[in-house]
Every structure is written in structure tokens, then in C-alpha cells.
Design a protein around this motif. Structure first.
Motif, PDB file in Angstrom:
ATOM      1  N   ALA A  12       0.743  -1.191  -0.014  1.00 31.61           N
ATOM      2  CA  ALA A  12       0.062  -0.045  -0.003  1.00 31.61           C
ATOM      3  C   ALA A  12       0.791   1.217   0.098  1.00 31.61           C
ATOM      4  O   ALA A  12       0.540   2.213  -0.703  1.00 31.61           O
ATOM      5  CB  ALA A  12      -0.822   0.101   1.178  1.00 31.61           C
ATOM      6  N   LEU A  13       1.996   1.259   0.899  1.00 29.86           N
ATOM      7  CA  LEU A  13       2.681   2.310   0.739  1.00 29.86           C
ATOM      8  C   LEU A  13       3.698   2.588  -0.553  1.00 29.86           C
ATOM      9  O   LEU A  13       3.581   3.668  -0.792  1.00 29.86           O
ATOM     10  CB  LEU A  13       3.888   2.168   1.922  1.00 29.86           C
ATOM     11  N   GLY A  14       4.006   1.704  -1.066  1.00 24.94           N
ATOM     12  CA  GLY A  14       4.535   1.560  -2.235  1.00 24.94           C
ATOM     13  C   GLY A  14       3.690   2.172  -3.434  1.00 24.94           C
ATOM     14  O   GLY A  14       4.360   2.791  -4.356  1.00 24.94           O
ATOM     15  N   ARG A  15       2.489   1.635  -3.380  1.00 20.38           N
ATOM     16  CA  ARG A  15       1.563   1.949  -4.392  1.00 20.38           C
ATOM     17  C   ARG A  15       1.266   3.571  -4.267  1.00 20.38           C
ATOM     18  O   ARG A  15       1.278   4.068  -5.468  1.00 20.38           O
ATOM     19  CB  ARG A  15       0.243   1.231  -4.213  1.00 20.38           C
ATOM     20  N   ALA A  16       1.141   3.775  -3.032  1.00 20.31           N
ATOM     21  CA  ALA A  16       0.824   5.475  -2.993  1.00 20.31           C
ATOM     22  C   ALA A  16       2.213   6.163  -3.282  1.00 20.31           C
ATOM     23  O   ALA A  16       1.936   7.504  -3.899  1.00 20.31           O
ATOM     24  CB  ALA A  16       0.537   5.725  -1.332  1.00 20.31           C
ATOM     25  N   GLU A  17       3.223   5.652  -2.878  1.00 15.49           N
ATOM     26  CA  GLU A  17       4.680   6.427  -3.313  1.00 15.49           C
ATOM     27  C   GLU A  17       4.649   6.539  -4.741  1.00 15.49           C
ATOM     28  O   GLU A  17       5.094   7.409  -5.465  1.00 15.49           O
ATOM     29  CB  GLU A  17       5.560   5.843  -2.741  1.00 15.49           C
ATOM     30  N   LEU A  18       4.383   5.436  -5.447  1.00 14.72           N
ATOM     31  CA  LEU A  18       4.579   5.315  -6.840  1.00 14.72           C
ATOM     32  C   LEU A  18       3.514   6.322  -7.553  1.00 14.72           C
ATOM     33  O   LEU A  18       3.869   6.829  -8.763  1.00 14.72           O
ATOM     34  CB  LEU A  18       4.247   3.921  -7.332  1.00 14.72           C
ATOM     35  N   THR A  19       2.355   6.744  -7.159  1.00  9.54           N
ATOM     36  CA  THR A  19       1.562   7.601  -7.693  1.00  9.54           C
ATOM     37  C   THR A  19       1.757   8.849  -7.510  1.00  9.54           C
ATOM     38  O   THR A  19       1.999   9.887  -8.482  1.00  9.54           O
ATOM     39  CB  THR A  19       0.034   7.382  -7.035  1.00  9.54           C
ATOM     40  N   LEU A  20       2.519   9.145  -6.239  1.00 13.87           N
ATOM     41  CA  LEU A  20       3.094  10.321  -6.324  1.00 13.87           C
ATOM     42  C   LEU A  20       4.322  10.754  -7.117  1.00 13.87           C
ATOM     43  O   LEU A  20       4.438  11.619  -7.685  1.00 13.87           O
ATOM     44  CB  LEU A  20       3.689  10.784  -4.690  1.00 13.87           C
ATOM     45  N   LEU A  21       5.145   9.798  -7.355  1.00 15.15           N
ATOM     46  CA  LEU A  21       6.384   9.982  -8.219  1.00 15.15           C
ATOM     47  C   LEU A  21       5.994  10.127  -9.699  1.00 15.15           C
ATOM     48  O   LEU A  21       6.527  10.776 -10.402  1.00 15.15           O
ATOM     49  CB  LEU A  21       7.210   8.639  -8.016  1.00 15.15           C
ATOM     50  N   VAL A  22       4.744   9.300 -10.089  1.00  7.52           N
ATOM     51  CA  VAL A  22       4.386   9.468 -11.594  1.00  7.52           C
ATOM     52  C   VAL A  22       3.913  10.840 -11.704  1.00  7.52           C
ATOM     53  O   VAL A  22       4.168  11.404 -12.791  1.00  7.52           O
ATOM     54  CB  VAL A  22       3.272   8.395 -11.991  1.00  7.52           C
ATOM     55  N   ARG A  23       3.347  11.427 -10.698  1.00  5.36           N
ATOM     56  CA  ARG A  23       2.708  12.903 -10.973  1.00  5.36           C
ATOM     57  C   ARG A  23       3.793  13.864 -11.073  1.00  5.36           C
ATOM     58  O   ARG A  23       3.415  15.151 -11.448  1.00  5.36           O
ATOM     59  CB  ARG A  23       1.887  13.112  -9.598  1.00  5.36           C
ATOM     60  N   ILE A 105       7.591   2.138   6.824  1.00  5.83           N
ATOM     61  CA  ILE A 105       7.472   3.475   6.345  1.00  5.83           C
ATOM     62  C   ILE A 105       8.694   3.799   5.369  1.00  5.83           C
ATOM     63  O   ILE A 105       8.464   4.189   4.258  1.00  5.83           O
ATOM     64  CB  ILE A 105       7.269   4.410   7.409  1.00  5.83           C
ATOM     65  N   LEU A 106       9.926   3.560   5.891  1.00 11.77           N
ATOM     66  CA  LEU A 106      11.020   4.017   4.899  1.00 11.77           C
ATOM     67  C   LEU A 106      11.143   3.294   3.851  1.00 11.77           C
ATOM     68  O   LEU A 106      11.434   3.574   2.770  1.00 11.77           O
ATOM     69  CB  LEU A 106      12.347   3.836   5.875  1.00 11.77           C
ATOM     70  N   ALA A 159      18.089   8.226   3.011  1.00  7.38           N
ATOM     71  CA  ALA A 159      17.283   8.606   4.519  1.00  7.38           C
ATOM     72  C   ALA A 159      18.304   9.509   5.468  1.00  7.38           C
ATOM     73  O   ALA A 159      17.770  10.141   5.989  1.00  7.38           O
ATOM     74  CB  ALA A 159      17.036   7.194   5.077  1.00  7.38           C
ATOM     75  N   ALA A 160      19.496   8.947   5.512  1.00 10.78           N
ATOM     76  CA  ALA A 160      20.300   9.707   6.361  1.00 10.78           C
ATOM     77  C   ALA A 160      20.762  11.072   5.877  1.00 10.78           C
ATOM     78  O   ALA A 160      20.679  12.153   6.539  1.00 10.78           O
ATOM     79  CB  ALA A 160      21.953   8.964   6.361  1.00 10.78           C
ATOM     80  N   THR A 161      20.621  11.439   4.454  1.00  7.09           N
ATOM     81  CA  THR A 161      20.902  12.577   3.917  1.00  7.09           C
ATOM     82  C   THR A 161      19.631  13.497   4.169  1.00  7.09           C
ATOM     83  O   THR A 161      19.824  14.726   4.162  1.00  7.09           O
ATOM     84  CB  THR A 161      21.385  12.411   2.650  1.00  7.09           C
ATOM     85  N   SER A 162      18.577  12.821   4.236  1.00  2.00           N
ATOM     86  CA  SER A 162      17.129  13.653   4.264  1.00  2.00           C
ATOM     87  C   SER A 162      17.357  14.390   5.719  1.00  2.00           C
ATOM     88  O   SER A 162      16.667  15.303   5.792  1.00  2.00           O
ATOM     89  CB  SER A 162      16.177  12.883   4.086  1.00  2.00           C
ATOM     90  N   ALA A 163      18.046  13.934   6.551  1.00  2.00           N
ATOM     91  CA  ALA A 163      18.017  14.372   7.897  1.00  2.00           C
ATOM     92  C   ALA A 163      18.976  15.826   7.985  1.00  2.00           C
ATOM     93  O   ALA A 163      18.635  16.705   8.665  1.00  2.00           O
ATOM     94  CB  ALA A 163      19.122  13.656   8.960  1.00  2.00           C
TER      95      ALA A 163
END
Length: 256
Positions: A12-23, A105-106, A159-163
Motif C-alpha cells: 500500500a505504501l509503495g503504491r501510494a508513493e508510486l502514484t506521487l512519483l508518476v505525478r 515506512i522507510l 534516508a540519512a542525507t534527508s536528515a
């Protein structure tokens, strides 16, 4: 997501993130076209480099370097922006209030970028190998192992760089040091064999160097000086350090 399994939550998380990526048209352009453009540009430049004594061809160096560019741009650089955007939009904070674990989540956020990178790498190996007359990978287990290890390492480093990244806009700056260091010193397009001994030894310790050694050995066959085991251990060591950094310093709340 109450009562769901870990696999269901990740899907579910991956599908939601894929939708955002495509947009995100800019992210899609960078993910799909930039690695190919880099290969074409670097192939022209490599024709001016003396590769004598390295045992490498221009085509082989350009294509294996292209796989490294995919890991850097599609996984690392894209994921830093994704983690920062989800953090600043309070998405990560809201997800933590449910039954989804931090690791899920990550991982779920990283899944689309990683799968897209693997698809590009598979296409590059199949089509690029024919176009550059390289043939099939000589050690496919090393190639696959290098790509998997590289994807995990780049995801953890993202993930580390995002901090350290305050906004999506500044992600272009915080990801630049690793990108440039890897491009010049990890053997993507400039083989370490052409460097002085001291410089080559230092470059072998860079985060992506071990991954690139495995990738090149897997596709083109291990060279006389390739330390495959040492390369794998170096990449694993960086992965452990990156995971520790994420556990210690990853930010879930917006930086405001």
C-alpha cells in the motif's frame, strides 16, 4: 491499515508513493532519461581517455557506469527529495500514528524508486549489451548482488542525507557531494587503474566503489586486480554505517 500484514502495508505504501512519483514530471524525467543522457555524454568523453592496461573498453565502461548513475539518480537523489517532501508534508508523522513500523515506512517509500532502478538496469543490460556488443553478463550473480547491495546502500544513505536537508529544493545541494565524489572517484566512468596508487587506494574506500567493482566484475568478468570480497565488505560496511545514521539521526518531524 489495521489488521493488515507487513507485506500488505508495504504494498500500500509503495503504491501510494508510486502514484506521487508518476505525478512529479521532473522526477520522472530525471529517473528515466538522465542516466541514458549521461551514458551518451560520457561515452564521447571516454573515447579521449587512454584505457590501455585497464582491460576495459569504452562501451563496457560507459554501460557499467550507467548502472551506477541509475543507483545514484533514481534511488539516492530521488529518495532524498521524497523523504524530505513526505516529512515536511507531515505524511511520515501521520503514518507513525498507525500500526506501520518505522522500517516499513522507510522501505515502502523507497520501493518505487528501487523497482524503477532495477527495471532500468535490466533494460540497460539487455539492450545496451546488444548495442555496444558486450554480450551477456559473465558473472550474473555478482552483477545482481552488486545492484541489490547498491540499492540498499543508496536507500539508507538517502534516508540519512534527508536528515541534513531542510527542503525539497535544497535536496539538490545536499545530494551533490556524494554524486560528484562517486562520479569522479568510485570508478563509474574513470577506472581506478588510471589513478596514482595512493589516490586509487583512497577511492576504494568511497561508498559506491565496492558496488561498482561488483557490478563491473559481474558484467565484464573479474579483472586481475579486482578484489570482489573486499569490495563487498566495503559496501556492506558503508551500509551498516548508513543504517546506524538513519536510526540515530533520521528526522520524522518537519524542520520549521
Amino acid at each position: 491499515m489495521t489488521g493488515t500484514t507487513a507485506t500488505g502495508r508495504l504494498t500500500a505504501l509503495g503504491r501510494a508513493e508510486l502514484t506521487l512519483l508518476v505525478r512529479n514530471r521532473t522526477a520522472v524525467f530525471v529517473a528515466l532519461l538522465m542516466p541514458l543522457l549521461m551514458i551518451v555524454a560520457m561515452k564521447s568523453s571516454l573515447e579521449q581517455v587512454d584505457l590501455g592496461g585497464t582491460g576495459l573498453s569504452v562501451g563496457g565502461l560507459a554501460l557499467t557506469g550507467g548502472l551506477g548513475i541509475v543507483l545514484l539518480q533514481v534511488v539516492y537523489m530521488n529518495l532524498v527529495a521524497s523523504y524530505v517532501a513526505r516529512r515536511e508534508e507531515l505524511v511520515l508523522k501521520r503514518l507513525r500514528t498507525g500500526e506501520v513500523s518505522d522500517r516499513e515506512i522507510l522501505t515502502g517509500t523507497a520501493l518505487p524508486s528501487v523497482l524503477l532502478a532495477f527495471a532500468q538496469c535490466a533494460l540497460m543490460v539487455a539492450v545496451g549489451g546488444l548495442a555496444f556488443d558486450l554480450g551477456a553478463p559473465e558473472r550474473p550473480e555478482l552483477l545482481l548482488g552488486g545492484l541489490v547491495l547498491g540499492a540498499v546502500l543508496m536507500s539508507a544513505l538517502a534516508a540519512a542525507t534527508s536528515a541534513l536537508t531542510r527542503s525539497v529544493q535544497t535536496a539538490q545541494l545536499t545530494t551533490l557531494p556524494l554524486f560528484m565524489v562517486s562520479l569522479l572517484g568510485s570508478g563509474l566512468f574513470l577506472p581506478l587503474e588510471i589513478f596514482p596508487d595512493l589516490a586509487a587506494s583512497l577511492c576504494e574506500l568511497l561508498p559506491l566503489t565496492g558496488v561498482m567493482t561488483l557490478v563491473r566484475a559481474g558484467w565484464l568478468g573479474p579483472g586481475a586486480g579486482d578484489d570482489v570480497l573486499g569490495a563487498a565488505l566495503t559496501a556492506l560496511a558503508w551500509t551498516v554505517l548508513a543504517v546506524f545514521a538513519v536510526q540515530r539521526w533520521f528526522r520524522w518531524d518537519p524542520r520549521r
